[in-house]
Design an enzyme around this catalytic site. Structure first.
Site, mmCIF file in Angstrom:
data_model
loop_
_atom_site.group_PDB
_atom_site.id
_atom_site.type_symbol
_atom_site.label_atom_id
_atom_site.label_comp_id
_atom_site.label_asym_id
_atom_site.label_seq_id
_atom_site.Cartn_x
_atom_site.Cartn_y
_atom_site.Cartn_z
ATOM 1 N N MET A 127 30.261 42.133 42.255
ATOM 2 C CA MET A 127 30.769 43.476 42.481
ATOM 3 C C MET A 127 29.624 44.473 42.450
ATOM 4 S SD MET A 127 34.312 43.478 40.362
ATOM 5 C CE MET A 127 33.631 42.463 39.071
ATOM 6 N N CYS A 145 35.194 43.235 52.182
ATOM 7 C CA CYS A 145 34.876 44.591 51.740
ATOM 8 C C CYS A 145 35.278 45.616 52.787
ATOM 9 C CB CYS A 145 33.379 44.689 51.457
ATOM 10 S SG CYS A 145 32.927 46.333 50.920
ATOM 11 N N LYS A 193 34.683 34.807 51.274
ATOM 12 C CA LYS A 193 35.676 35.621 50.569
ATOM 13 C C LYS A 193 36.307 36.545 51.589
ATOM 14 C CE LYS A 193 36.466 38.700 46.691
ATOM 15 N NZ LYS A 193 36.161 40.126 46.836
ATOM 16 N N ASN A 225 42.230 35.779 44.381
ATOM 17 C CA ASN A 225 41.661 36.945 43.706
ATOM 18 C C ASN A 225 42.627 38.116 43.857
ATOM 19 O OD1 ASN A 225 39.662 39.536 44.862
ATOM 20 N ND2 ASN A 225 39.515 38.905 42.742
ATOM 21 N N GLY A 226 42.587 39.010 42.869
ATOM 22 C CA GLY A 226 43.369 40.241 42.952
ATOM 23 C C GLY A 226 44.339 40.380 41.800
ATOM 24 N N GLY A 227 44.073 41.368 40.929
ATOM 25 C CA GLY A 227 45.019 41.726 39.883
ATOM 26 C C GLY A 227 45.130 40.741 38.729
ATOM 27 N N GLY A 244 37.923 40.073 39.085
ATOM 28 C CA GLY A 244 36.996 41.151 39.404
ATOM 29 C C GLY A 244 36.929 42.177 38.294
ATOM 30 N N ARG A 245 37.706 43.242 38.442
ATOM 31 C CA ARG A 245 37.570 44.386 37.534
ATOM 32 C C ARG A 245 37.753 44.034 36.070
ATOM 33 N NH1 ARG A 245 41.229 47.809 41.595
ATOM 34 N NH2 ARG A 245 42.043 45.694 41.816
HETATM 35 C C1 LIG Z 1 33.214 48.497 41.711
HETATM 36 C C2 LIG Z 1 33.627 47.337 42.579
HETATM 37 C C3 LIG Z 1 32.664 46.704 43.344
HETATM 38 C C4 LIG Z 1 33.016 45.600 44.146
HETATM 39 N N1 LIG Z 1 32.057 44.960 44.862
HETATM 40 C C5 LIG Z 1 32.370 43.848 45.557
HETATM 41 C C6 LIG Z 1 31.370 43.080 46.227
HETATM 42 O O1 LIG Z 1 30.169 43.396 46.193
HETATM 43 N N2 LIG Z 1 31.765 41.962 46.898
HETATM 44 C C7 LIG Z 1 33.085 41.553 46.932
HETATM 45 O O2 LIG Z 1 33.401 40.527 47.530
HETATM 46 N N3 LIG Z 1 34.044 42.273 46.327
HETATM 47 C C8 LIG Z 1 33.712 43.393 45.639
HETATM 48 N N4 LIG Z 1 34.699 44.073 44.985
HETATM 49 C C9 LIG Z 1 36.093 43.608 45.071
HETATM 50 C C10 LIG Z 1 36.390 42.628 43.957
HETATM 51 O O3 LIG Z 1 35.555 41.489 44.068
HETATM 52 C C11 LIG Z 1 37.842 42.148 44.009
HETATM 53 O O4 LIG Z 1 38.069 41.506 45.246
HETATM 54 C C12 LIG Z 1 38.865 43.261 43.858
HETATM 55 O O5 LIG Z 1 38.462 44.218 42.880
HETATM 56 C C13 LIG Z 1 40.241 42.682 43.484
HETATM 57 O O6 LIG Z 1 40.154 41.853 42.338
HETATM 58 P P1 LIG Z 1 40.493 42.387 40.849
HETATM 59 O O7 LIG Z 1 41.877 42.940 40.895
HETATM 60 O O8 LIG Z 1 40.352 41.184 39.964
HETATM 61 O O9 LIG Z 1 39.464 43.461 40.550
HETATM 62 C C14 LIG Z 1 34.367 45.173 44.184
HETATM 63 C C15 LIG Z 1 35.322 45.813 43.405
HETATM 64 C C16 LIG Z 1 34.963 46.896 42.604
HETATM 65 C C17 LIG Z 1 36.023 47.573 41.771
#
Ligand SMILES: Cc1cc2nc3c(=O)[nH]c(=O)nc-3n(C[C@H](O)[C@H](O)[C@H](O)COP(=O)(O)O)c2cc1C
Length: 321
Positions: A1, A83, A122, A194-196, A221-222
């Site tokens: 991220m 992205c 991804k 992935n997601g949530g 992710g987050r």
């Molecule tokens: C600050 C931030 C930066 C991110 N940067 C990337 C990235 O560089 N590459 C990527 O594939 N996803 C990136 N994402 C998306 C996350 O990898 C993920 O797909 C998305 O947040 C949903 O998953 P989560 O609900 O577990 O956060 C980013 C998300 C956030 C919030």
């Protein structure tokens, strides 16, 4: 991220789990080729297994960047097709590439050819009005034809026209059933979701469902930076192995020698405290910990002693709390 999973964050994550697979921030292929490689690709061998995520759209550049990543010791190369940022759209890469499966297959085919480590993708479940299951199916089948065997699917579509990148991480609803369907249709591919995902019960339901296909992995992710301590339960919960550390205090103690070394090399304290900010999330002293680190780190002359100071301030709070 981007801006989060830098080498310092990843080193902390590795102190919490020996098993979790870590990812870099997205690095554009051209940056990997022409940029400051030590800054963009440098990492500690302890971070492995570590995946380099690349962004881009040019097959030649991505194959070259993948080769560079392999030489730098990465465990796998991941192509970002998820992205939604404006910058990414104008450069015709990221999620916008989901509209061009043949082009992506050409790119990934070149990457697979270039390296001996896995090349993974991804992606989203769809973009804009290409959001039927059939669109995802066509994308995955086409790209798999180039030799990609692992897909990490963010289970929400991206609205490239109209939603901000941030809104695109929350507003389109999650549809995990689409990812499960994909796995059912492609048992030979490794499909990760992935997601949530913010807790291990939710993850377990995807990995070991009572009915339906088991997914091959979950990507967090987050939650992994907002509450990094989550990672400490990965080894015992999913691998039946002891956790490397038992308490956040132990993790901080293990982090200190690293912080000292990196600080001596010139890393700023803001970078060396940022991964720690969420470490006590939801626990007594969390706010104090975060405040001491975030106020102290930018001050002139701050050093790793700040981390000890913050720990001393929260340990009594934790004992009392
Ligand atoms: C600050 C931030 C930066 C991110 N940067 C990337 C990235 O560089 N590459 C990527 O594939 N996803 C990136 N994402 C998306 C996350 O990898 C993920 O797909 C998305 O947040 C949903 O998953 P989560 O609900 O577990 O956060 C980013 C998300 C956030 C919030």
């Amino acid at each position: 991220m981007m801006d989060w999973t830098d080498r310092h964050y990843r080193y902390l994550a590795r102190l919490l789990s020996r098993r979790v697979v870590l990812y870099t921030e997205m690095v554009h292929a051209q940056a990997a080729i022409h940029g400051d490689r030590e800054r963009l690709l440098g990492h500690d061998p302890a971070e492995s297994p570590l995946v380099l995520q690349l962004g881009g759209a040019d097959a030649g550049d991505l194959a070259e960047a993948a080769r560079i990543g392999e030489a730098w010791g990465y465990s796998a190369i991941n192509l970002n097709v998820g992205c939604p940022s404006d910058r990414v759209q104008s450069g015709r890469f990221g999620a916008a590439l989901m509209a061009e499966p043949e082009h992506v297959a050409e790119v990934t085919g070149a990457m697979v050819e270039a390296v001996n480590i896995p090349v993974t993708v991804k992606c989203r479940i769809g973009i804009d009005d290409q959001d039927e299951y059939a669109d995802l199916e066509r994308f995955v089948t086409t790209v798999a034809g180039s030799g990609v065997e692992t897909f990490i699917v963010h289970a929400r579509k991206a609205w490239l026209q109209g939603l901000s990148p941030k809104a695109n991480r929350d507003i389109p609803p999650l549809r995990p059933e689409r990812v499960q369907h994909l796995k059912a249709e492609h048992p030979g591919l490794a499909i990760q979701i992935n997601g949530g995902i913010r807790d291990w019960e939710t993850a377990r339901a995807q990995l070991h469902p009572a009915t339906g296909p088991a997914l091959d992995g979950v990507m967090v992710g987050r939650a992994a930076y907002q509450d990094p301590w989550l990672l400490q339960a990965v080894d015992p919960t999913f691998f039946g192995e002891p956790a490397p550390v038992a308490t956040p205090e132990e993790a901080v103690a293990a982090w200190l020698p690293y912080a000292q070394e990196r600080h001596a090399d010139g890393a700023p304290m803001t970078a060396l405290t940022r991964p720690l900010l969420g470490l006590f999330s939801g626990r007594p002293g969390a706010r104090r910990w975060r405040r001491i680190l975030s106020e102290g780190a930018p001050r002139a002359g701050s050093g790793p002693g700040l981390i000890r100071e913050a720990l001393a301030a929260v340990v009594p709070a934790r004992a009392a709390g």
